[in-house]
Design an enzyme around this catalytic site. Structure first.
Site, short mmCIF file in Angstrom:
data_model
loop_
_atom_site.label_atom_id
_atom_site.label_comp_id
_atom_site.label_asym_id
_atom_site.label_seq_id
_atom_site.Cartn_x
_atom_site.Cartn_y
_atom_site.Cartn_z
CG HIS A 10 -1.93 -1.00 1.34
ND1 HIS A 10 -2.06 -1.81 2.44
CD2 HIS A 10 -2.92 -1.37 0.48
CE1 HIS A 10 -3.06 -2.64 2.26
NE2 HIS A 10 -3.60 -2.40 1.08
NE ARG A 44 -2.42 -7.99 -4.38
CZ ARG A 44 -3.11 -8.58 -3.43
NH1 ARG A 44 -2.53 -8.94 -2.32
NH2 ARG A 44 -4.39 -8.84 -3.58
CB SER A 97 -4.45 -6.52 4.43
OG SER A 97 -3.99 -5.23 4.13
CE LYS A 116 -12.86 -7.06 5.66
NZ LYS A 116 -12.17 -6.39 4.57
#
Length: 150
Positions: A17, A90, A127, A41
């Site tokens: 990030h 990515r 993450s 979440k």
């Protein structure tokens, strides 16, 4: 003024990030790192900690601010008068996923997305991987900013 939003849960922020944000800085006058909050979440790190991790990682950089939001990212962009969303990709899976969202945001909300391809040395970091390492007692200090491991 060219303002962009870099959205995510940042649970936690990673060096991937940080790389995307640093590389996006020359493109924009301001980047809002926007922490999306979803009541459904379950996060490993609370919102205050995630904000602190990011703020410390970019302390002294007046072009970066950290805010949280709920709801649609495009609505947050409109509220903040940001014309762009920055996203890091990515791999091809990331691109395919992000492309659909970017097209919808452009068509429905008039917010363009800017994709930056991950630097090779960070393309393996997510993450989710950090959280998995943390849950299992591993050392993740080499893939997150020092603010996360304090």
């Amino acid at each position: 003024m060219r303002r962009a939003v870099f959205p995510g849960s940042f649970d936690p922020i990673t060096l991937g990030h940080v790389d995307i944000i640093k590389r996006a800085l020359p493109l924009f006058d301001e980047i809002i790192i926007a922490i999306g909050v979803n009541a459904e979440k379950k996060y490993m790190f609370n919102l205050a900690d995630r904000k602190r991790f990011i703020s410390e990682a970019f302390s002294g950089n007046s072009k970066v601010s950290v805010q949280d939001y709920t709801g649609l990212t495009a609505d947050f962009c409109k509220e903040k008068e940001a014309e762009f969303i920055v996203r890091g990709v990515r791999n091809t899976n990331d691109f395919t996923y992000e492309q659909t969202i970017a097209q919808a945001n452009a068509k429905v909300n008039g917010v363009d997305s800017v994709f930056l391809v991950s630097s090779p040395e960070f393309s393996h970091i997510s993450s989710s991987i950090v959280r998995d390492i943390a849950r299992n007692g591993g050392n993740y200090s080499s893939i997150v900013p020092t603010s996360v491991t304090k």
